[in-house]
Scaffold this motif. Sequence first.
Motif, PDB file in Angstrom:
ATOM      1  N   SER A  76     -16.321  49.560  51.660  1.00  0.00           N
ATOM      2  CA  SER A  76     -17.481  49.611  50.774  1.00  0.00           C
ATOM      3  C   SER A  76     -18.210  50.927  50.969  1.00  0.00           C
ATOM      4  CB  SER A  76     -18.416  48.452  51.121  1.00  0.00           C
ATOM      5  OG  SER A  76     -19.665  48.627  50.515  1.00  0.00           O
ATOM      6  N   ASP A  79     -23.666  48.570  51.097  1.00  0.00           N
ATOM      7  CA  ASP A  79     -23.892  47.125  51.112  1.00  0.00           C
ATOM      8  C   ASP A  79     -25.387  46.838  51.019  1.00  0.00           C
ATOM      9  OD1 ASP A  79     -21.155  46.522  51.493  1.00  0.00           O
ATOM     10  OD2 ASP A  79     -21.356  46.740  53.661  1.00  0.00           O
ATOM     11  N   ARG A  80     -25.717  45.758  50.354  1.00  0.00           N
ATOM     12  CA  ARG A  80     -27.102  45.288  50.216  1.00  0.00           C
ATOM     13  C   ARG A  80     -28.080  46.411  49.894  1.00  0.00           C
ATOM     14  NH1 ARG A  80     -24.808  42.195  54.274  1.00  0.00           N
ATOM     15  NH2 ARG A  80     -24.586  40.008  53.708  1.00  0.00           N
ATOM     16  N   ALA A  81     -28.977  46.720  50.799  1.00  0.00           N
ATOM     17  CA  ALA A  81     -30.004  47.737  50.533  1.00  0.00           C
ATOM     18  C   ALA A  81     -29.599  49.123  51.016  1.00  0.00           C
ATOM     19  CB  ALA A  81     -31.322  47.324  51.179  1.00  0.00           C
ATOM     20  N   ASP A  82     -28.336  49.300  51.407  1.00  0.00           N
ATOM     21  CA  ASP A  82     -27.871  50.617  51.851  1.00  0.00           C
ATOM     22  C   ASP A  82     -28.032  51.633  50.725  1.00  0.00           C
ATOM     23  OD1 ASP A  82     -27.040  49.440  54.190  1.00  0.00           O
ATOM     24  OD2 ASP A  82     -24.891  49.544  53.724  1.00  0.00           O
ATOM     25  N   GLU A  83     -28.442  52.829  51.086  1.00  0.00           N
ATOM     26  CA  GLU A  83     -28.526  53.903  50.104  1.00  0.00           C
ATOM     27  C   GLU A  83     -27.193  54.631  50.040  1.00  0.00           C
ATOM     28  OE1 GLU A  83     -31.853  56.488  50.792  1.00  0.00           O
ATOM     29  OE2 GLU A  83     -33.248  54.818  50.953  1.00  0.00           O
TER      30      GLU A  83
END
Length: 153
Positions: A76, A79-83
């Motif tokens: 990936s 993921d989620r709130a990763d910038e």
Amino acid sequence: MTKDRQILNQNYEKAAKRIIEELEKRKDVAYLTLGDPTIYSTYMYIQRIIKEKGYETSIINGIPSFCAAASKLNESLADRADELHVIPSSYDIRNALRYPGTKVLMKSASRLAEVDVKMIENCGMADEQIYERLEDIPEHASYYSLLIVKESV
């Protein structure tokens, strides 16, 4: 390859002129690119010139090279709130490397220390090379090299 804007603009005008010559003959013209034409692509400069001269243009999107590279690595990008930061690494990238999250360094053959780095050279081409470890990355790689830099967890 050059960063001289005058030379670049002359070449964009020259390419646009050749395309317009074919359009004047009532031909359909396609301009093929590697990856997606909307991401750091020469095509966009030429397309703007042609459009400004009154010709109809359209873009058929491709798969961005960094998405193809992540797929090849079976990973990936975020993921989620990763910038996720896409950075043209043929320019100064020192400040960009401080951004949180994942950094995609486009057209880069640079070496980086103390980060989780993977590199794909010539993604999707016959001479594609995947480097999963920093120490395997060659000193000199092709123009179409892409680094994916993740924060160490």
